[in-house]
Design an enzyme around this catalytic site. Structure first.
Site, PDB file in Angstrom:
ATOM      1  N   ASN A  71      -8.118  14.368  -8.652  1.00 45.47           N
ATOM      2  CA  ASN A  71      -6.683  14.518  -8.901  1.00 45.47           C
ATOM      3  C   ASN A  71      -6.308  13.807 -10.201  1.00 45.47           C
ATOM      4  O   ASN A  71      -5.714  12.727 -10.202  1.00 45.47           O
ATOM      5  CB  ASN A  71      -5.897  13.972  -7.709  1.00 45.47           C
ATOM      6  CG  ASN A  71      -4.426  14.371  -7.763  1.00 45.47           C
ATOM      7  OD1 ASN A  71      -3.945  14.834  -8.813  1.00 45.47           O
ATOM      8  ND2 ASN A  71      -3.736  14.188  -6.659  1.00 45.47           N
ATOM      9  N   TYR A  87       0.839  -1.186   0.000  1.00 47.91           N
ATOM     10  CA  TYR A  87       0.000   0.000   0.000  1.00 47.91           C
ATOM     11  C   TYR A  87       0.885   1.250   0.000  1.00 47.91           C
ATOM     12  O   TYR A  87       1.735   1.424   0.881  1.00 47.91           O
ATOM     13  CB  TYR A  87      -0.914  -0.012   1.230  1.00 47.91           C
ATOM     14  CG  TYR A  87      -1.750   1.247   1.341  1.00 47.91           C
ATOM     15  CD1 TYR A  87      -2.608   1.625   0.296  1.00 47.91           C
ATOM     16  CD2 TYR A  87      -1.689   2.047   2.473  1.00 47.91           C
ATOM     17  CE1 TYR A  87      -3.373   2.770   0.391  1.00 47.91           C
ATOM     18  CE2 TYR A  87      -2.462   3.195   2.570  1.00 47.91           C
ATOM     19  CZ  TYR A  87      -3.307   3.557   1.519  1.00 47.91           C
ATOM     20  OH  TYR A  87      -4.042   4.699   1.609  1.00 47.91           O
ATOM     21  N   GLY A 144      -4.214  14.538 -12.532  1.00 45.42           N
ATOM     22  CA  GLY A 144      -2.771  14.418 -12.798  1.00 45.42           C
ATOM     23  C   GLY A 144      -2.238  13.126 -12.210  1.00 45.42           C
ATOM     24  O   GLY A 144      -1.533  12.347 -12.866  1.00 45.42           O
ATOM     25  N   ALA A 145      -2.595  12.876 -10.959  1.00 44.31           N
ATOM     26  CA  ALA A 145      -2.090  11.689 -10.275  1.00 44.31           C
ATOM     27  C   ALA A 145      -2.646  10.424 -10.929  1.00 44.31           C
ATOM     28  O   ALA A 145      -1.918   9.449 -11.139  1.00 44.31           O
ATOM     29  CB  ALA A 145      -2.474  11.739  -8.805  1.00 44.31           C
ATOM     30  N   TYR A 202      -0.365   7.417 -12.522  1.00 42.61           N
ATOM     31  CA  TYR A 202      -0.315   6.009 -12.116  1.00 42.61           C
ATOM     32  C   TYR A 202      -0.749   5.082 -13.243  1.00 42.61           C
ATOM     33  O   TYR A 202      -0.277   3.954 -13.346  1.00 42.61           O
ATOM     34  CB  TYR A 202      -1.158   5.797 -10.855  1.00 42.61           C
ATOM     35  CG  TYR A 202      -0.476   6.326  -9.614  1.00 42.61           C
ATOM     36  CD1 TYR A 202       0.659   5.676  -9.096  1.00 42.61           C
ATOM     37  CD2 TYR A 202      -0.927   7.470  -8.974  1.00 42.61           C
ATOM     38  CE1 TYR A 202       1.300   6.163  -7.974  1.00 42.61           C
ATOM     39  CE2 TYR A 202      -0.290   7.964  -7.846  1.00 42.61           C
ATOM     40  CZ  TYR A 202       0.825   7.311  -7.348  1.00 42.61           C
ATOM     41  OH  TYR A 202       1.459   7.775  -6.252  1.00 42.61           O
ATOM     42  N   LYS A 248       0.016   5.314 -16.228  1.00 42.27           N
ATOM     43  CA  LYS A 248       1.212   5.039 -17.046  1.00 42.27           C
ATOM     44  C   LYS A 248       1.935   3.780 -16.588  1.00 42.27           C
ATOM     45  O   LYS A 248       2.595   3.094 -17.356  1.00 42.27           O
ATOM     46  CB  LYS A 248       2.209   6.199 -16.921  1.00 42.27           C
ATOM     47  CG  LYS A 248       1.965   7.339 -17.888  1.00 42.27           C
ATOM     48  CD  LYS A 248       3.219   8.198 -18.037  1.00 42.27           C
ATOM     49  CE  LYS A 248       3.756   8.655 -16.691  1.00 42.27           C
ATOM     50  NZ  LYS A 248       4.788   9.690 -16.762  1.00 42.27           N
ATOM     51  N   HIS A 283      -4.731   5.203  -2.543  1.00 40.92           N
ATOM     52  CA  HIS A 283      -5.933   6.022  -2.665  1.00 40.92           C
ATOM     53  C   HIS A 283      -5.570   7.344  -3.311  1.00 40.92           C
ATOM     54  O   HIS A 283      -4.493   7.878  -3.077  1.00 40.92           O
ATOM     55  CB  HIS A 283      -6.534   6.299  -1.284  1.00 40.92           C
ATOM     56  CG  HIS A 283      -7.128   5.090  -0.659  1.00 40.92           C
ATOM     57  ND1 HIS A 283      -6.451   4.313   0.264  1.00 40.92           N
ATOM     58  CD2 HIS A 283      -8.343   4.513  -0.821  1.00 40.92           C
ATOM     59  CE1 HIS A 283      -7.221   3.312   0.638  1.00 40.92           C
ATOM     60  NE2 HIS A 283      -8.377   3.402  -0.002  1.00 40.92           N
TER      61      HIS A 283
END
Lengths: 856, 176
Positions: free
Chosen positions: B117, B73, B119-120, B124, B126, B112
């Protein structure tokens, strides 16, 4: 030579065993054998045995008995070299070197050729710098043991130290040809370099150069050969050859600033343009070297400077070189350079923030993300240096906003507050920086220092404790490690807190470090001679001669002297009785509260004393352990413990102050403060000729000094008062010598002239001028006050205003509550961050209750 | 111009304050003392990212063994604003992926992320993460309070978890 009181064979054998036991540190056994001899009534008063018993007792730490036995032994056998030698050893162990020398001389009277005594004597003589005596002793040792290497070396060195270079040189020559046989090793190499040093010091550079060239194959320290020959070429004005040498040296190390400077000298460059061009060549030759780039900046002027500094700053910001500003700070003496830097750095910030490049030119390359951060960091330091607190804080906050994880930013933020006169915020920011990397000792020390500046001595100690040995109080460990930056800062902090005794204790501790460092030389006298590290040894001797010229000593001496002067003026009263609160007039509930409080306090005190006892036990264990480590020196004299309260109640504060002053009078004779302090002491001791001497020395250094003027004025007034009572010889001398200073003026005229002219040149001048006015009778009080509180004069500083304020509050200018308040307000407007001018600034200290009871 | 130097370093009791400072400015939520205490024990699972020797990012993970699986995690992974899009986040994610690979015993990696968000989320994705679940009111004091669960599966669970009885662990089931 037979002892004057020979023992029969059996006892004599025992005596020999005492000697052997002493040498092998078997002191208990030694005492046993001594007892066997002395218990025979026939030899109960045998001098040499008694003396040896004393010496042995000394090694067991029984000093008083030791002296008793040695003296008794000596009385019984005044012609025994053994007794005198023993007495000398005893004195030496007590560091009474003068006395020890006398004893050795006596011993030698009865046994002229005792090598051991001669050797011991020579060590003492060099330690005491009795150079003539040293030479004689070394001569005798040389005659007695001409085959020993140290005999030759010591003999030569004794001449060298006396300045007889020829003699020293020929002794070394003879020694080398007769005694030193190959293979040529390190010692041979060092000896040659030492000989070369002797030749150079005699001023015969030509000869020294030839010597160096002749023996260069035998010298292992190739760098020294190059550097010294370069030096000689320059001295001999053989510039072409010097140039070649330094070119060569630069190949070894293109970052050595000295090589560049010598090369400039060899090439006889003088105009800035020539020098700039010179550094250009080396920038090409050593593209990675920083030294030529930096040196060029010092020489260059606008407009070339702008191009060069642009290049230099970009490089520094791109790489993220933290000390970039410190590196460039020395350029700021030239205002136009400082302005150029400011212009560029603001341009960088503007462009980096918008587009990530340094300028608007089309061919700019994108910079790393950290470049803007370093530009902010630089700008903050730049404006801090220019005392523009608002802008400095603006840029440092921008930097912290950009990257809150960079420790340096918080250090600079603290420094900005320090310069703005807010030592409390300053140390709080340093605390923040420190917390971000608790393994960084630099930040730790810096933080501790800022705490001391803010008057938090206890906190500073706790901060240092993170790095000092566990189980021992930090102060003790810091003292043991001779951590003088801490101790001088602590002394000053205590002085500001008016904890006089503590301040004196720290000052004395520092003073003792200096004594100890001088003491520590002793071991090197024999060691260096054996190891042949003669150049460093001579360097050491010369350093020790001027050891107390070190700034640490000056600072601690200044604290000590001003504290002693203050204590002379206002001696401490007796310790006041702790006041029992008036319990009768208290309401029952309050009484209960009070009792509770007292109980708590008592419990706390008990806990603390238990803790202190534990610490004491640990300390003793540690002490024992240390003593065992340093075996062979249990007889070292124990210094008195420094007790703050006792120090603050010295019976002779002026004498104590003089002790601190003495070394400065020769070693810091070029600092005017030395002579001004001397005057202050002698003025209080009412020594007219010494006052005169101090004034004359100060006058020679800076006849315009404001404080000096005040000294002159007071001297003049004092003379008017006391002249009648002085011997005519003294008054004649004083009259003659003071003529150029007083020029026949009355104190009145002197003060008036000072106030009309020099006093208006600076804030400091104004304060002294105002004080001068106050000394007149009758004093023009309003005029003095107005002068002292002027804020429009050059050299205005926070420290200066604080001094004025202290003077106002101390009543130097009479009752002036209203004016003081106005002054504080005016200062606050000028220096909004400075704590000293904030309304009811909290006293910055962590004094425990009772600490101030010592003060009156 | 030379490339900037980016590298990872350990979190230690000496520099943990830097991690705290970083997390305070990077994340809208604050973490308690327990979080930082655990981080000190986390070894390779907690790293600081240095850009030209300055701390600019950090990643903190823990091993989660709930729901009958062993998962990694990612508690926090972030970088200071001026230093984004420079490959620092990638370096940290790659470090985590490498850790998981070398360990060889993880079923998946998850984290989480606030639903807005983007951008985040793109970042991820990718690396092969997918939105597997959306938890409503996951965050207490920030808006929007909903969070996506992003997950990257390392190995497929071969059989659905039993409701009772033994843990259907990949190894005990004989699969790799």
């Amino acid at each position: 030579m037979p002892p004057s009181n020979p023992l029969p064979p059996k006892e004599n054998a025992l005596f020999k065993r005492i000697l052997r036991c002493y040498e092998h540190k078997q002191y208990k056994n030694g005492l046993k054998f001594a007892k066997q001899i002395l218990s025979n009534p026939k030899f109960a008063e045998h001098g040499e045995t008694l003396a040896m018993k004393g010496l042995t007792l000394n090694c067991l730490g029984r000093k008083e008995e030791a002296y008793e036995y040695v003296r008794r032994g000596l009385r019984n056998d005044l012609k025994s070299p053994v007794c005198w030698h023993v007495y000398g050893l005893l004195q030496r162990s007590d560091k009474k070197y003068d006395e020890a020398i006398k004893c050795y001389r006596n011993a030698l009277k009865w046994e002229k050729e005792n090598i051991q005594i001669l050797r011991d004597l020579s060590l003492l003589q060099i330690q005491m710098r009795d150079l003539e005596g040293y030479k004689d002793t070394r001569y005798q040792l040389f005659m007695l043991r001409p085959t020993q290497r140290t005999s030759w070396i010591g003999f030569a060195m004794s001449y060298h130290l006396l300045g007889d270079y020829e003699m020293a040189n020929s002794i070394i020559d003879a020694f080398r040809t007769n005694q030193m046989k190959g293979p040529y090793d390190y010692e041979q190499s060092e000896l040659l370099l030492y000989q070369n040093m002797v030749l150079a010091e005699s001023g015969q550079y030509e000869r020294a150069l030839q010597h160096l060239q002749k023996f260069q194959n035998q010298i292992l320290d190739k760098l020294s050969v190059k550097e010294t020959s370069g030096e000689y070429y320059l001295k001999l004005k053989r510039f072409k050859e010097a140039e070649a040498v330094y070119e060569d040296l630069l190949k070894r190390n293109p970052e050595n600033v000295m090589y560049y400077e010598k090369l400039v000298e060899a090439k006889q460059l003088s105009s800035p343009d020539e020098k700039v061009a010179f550094y250009d060549d080396y920038k090409l030759e050593y593209p990675k070297a920083i030294a030529p780039r930096r040196l060029q900046l010092t020489e260059a002027y606008l407009p070339v400077f702008e191009r060069l500094i642009d290049e230099y700053l970009r490089h520094g910001l791109h790489k993220g070189i933290p000390p970039l500003f410190v590196d460039l700070r020395s350029l700021y003496v030239d205002e136009s350079k400082a302005d150029t830097i400011e212009k560029l750095i603001l341009q960088y910030i503007d462009n980096l923030a918008k587009t990530g490049v340094f300028s608007t030119k089309p061919d700019e390359v994108k910079q790393p993300a950290s470049a803007l951060l370093w530009a902010y960091y630089f700008a903050a330091q730049h404006f801090d240096y220019k005392q523009d607190t608002t802008k400095a804080l603006f840029y440092i906050d921008a930097a912290i906003e950009h990257t809150p994880t960079l420790i340096e930013l918080f250090i600079v933020k603290g420094r900005i507050y320090k310069h703005a006169g807010d030592p409390v915020s300053a140390y709080e920011w340093l605390e923040e920086a420190q917390a971000m990397d608790t393994a960084d000792r630099y930040v730790n020390s810096k933080c501790a220092r800022y705490m001391l500046r803010a008057g938090h001595v206890k906190r500073a100690e706790d901060m240092c404790a993170k790095f000092t040995r566990e189980g021992v109080p930090a102060t003790e460990n810091l003292n043991e490690m001779q951590c003088m930056w801490f101790q001088t800062e602590a002394a000053a902090a205590y002085q500001r807190l008016q904890r006089w005794g503590e301040a004196l204790k720290k000052a004395h501790e520092v003073d003792r470090h200096f004594s100890e460092i001088i003491e520590d030389q002793f071991d090197f006298h024999s060691y260096c001679m054996r190891k042949m590290t003669l150049r460093s040894y001579v360097g050491l001797l010369r350093l020790e001669d001027v050891l107390r010229s070190h700034p640490f000593y000056f600072r601690c001496a200044r604290v000590a002297i001003s504290v002693y002067l203050r204590l002379y003026q206002h001696p401490l009263q007796d310790v006041p009785q702790t006041q029992e609160p008036d319990t009768e007039n208290l309401a029952p509930s309050e009484l209960k509260k009070l009792r509770n409080k007292q109980r708590k306090a008592k419990r706390k005190a008990e806990q603390e004393s238990a803790l202190a006892a534990q610490v004491q036990v640990k300390r003793e264990q540690h002490h024992k352990a240390r003593q065992q480590q340093e075996q062979g020196d249990p007889e070292a004299p124990q210094l008195d413990e420094l007790v703050p309260d006792k120090l603050a109640r010295a019976e002779d504060p002026l004498e104590q102050a003089l002790k601190f002053l003495q070394p400065l009078r020769t070693l810091a004779a070029d600092r005017i403060d030395t002579h001004l302090m001397a005057f202050e002491i002698y003025f209080r001791k009412e020594k007219p000729l010494l006052m005169l001497q101090s004034i004359k020395r100060a006058w020679r250094l800076d006849s315009q000094n404001e404080h000096l003027h005040d000294c002159l004025l007071r001297f003049r007034t004092w003379l008017d008062d006391k002249q009648a009572g002085l011997p005519t010889g003294v008054t004649t001398v004083i009259d003659k010598e003071t003529q150029p200073m007083f020029k026949g003026r009355s104190p009145q005229t002197m003060a008036e002239e000072f106030v009309a002219g020099p006093a208006l040149r600076s804030q400091r001048g104004a304060l002294w001028g105002a004080r001068a006015l106050r000394r007149l009778q009758p004093a023009p009080a309003p005029a003095a006050l107005a002068l002292a509180t002027r804020l429009d004069l050059p050299g205005l500083s926070i420290q200066g205003c604080v001094e004025v304020l202290e003077s106002l509050r101390a009543g130097d200018f009479g009752e002036c509550e209203k004016e003081t308040e106005q002054y504080v307000q005016a200062c606050r407007a000028k220096f909004p961050h400075a704590l000293a001018f904030k309304p009811d600034a909290p006293p910055a200290d962590d004094a425990q209750p009772g600490d101030f009871a010592l003060d009156n | 111009m030379t490339r900037a130097k980016i590298e990872l370093g350990d979190v230690t009791p000496h520099n943990i304050k830097q991690l705290k400072k970083l997390n305070t400015v990077v994340f809208p939520v604050s973490y308690n003392d327990k979080f930082y205490k655990d981080v000190l024990e986390a070894g390779e699972l907690a790293k600081l990212a240095y850009y030209n020797d300055i701390v600019v990012g950090a990643v903190c993970c823990r091993i989660d063994t709930s729901d009958n699986s062993r998962r990694l995690y990612i508690m926090t992974l972030g970088c200071l604003y001026p230093y984004r899009r420079l490959g620092i986040g990638t370096l940290m994610v790659e470090h985590v992926l490498k850790y998981v690979e070398q360990d060889g015993n993880f079923d998946s990696i998850f984290l989480h992320v606030q639903v807005n968000n983007e951008g985040a989320i793109d970042f991820y994705k990718k690396f092969g993460f997918e939105i597997v679940e959306t938890k409503e009111h996951y965050y207490k004091r920030i808006e929007p309070a909903d969070a996506h669960v992003l997950q990257k599966t390392i190995r497929q669970p071969q059989s659905p978890p039993m409701l009772n009885g033994t843990v259907p662990h990949a190894k005990t089931n004989g699969h790799d």
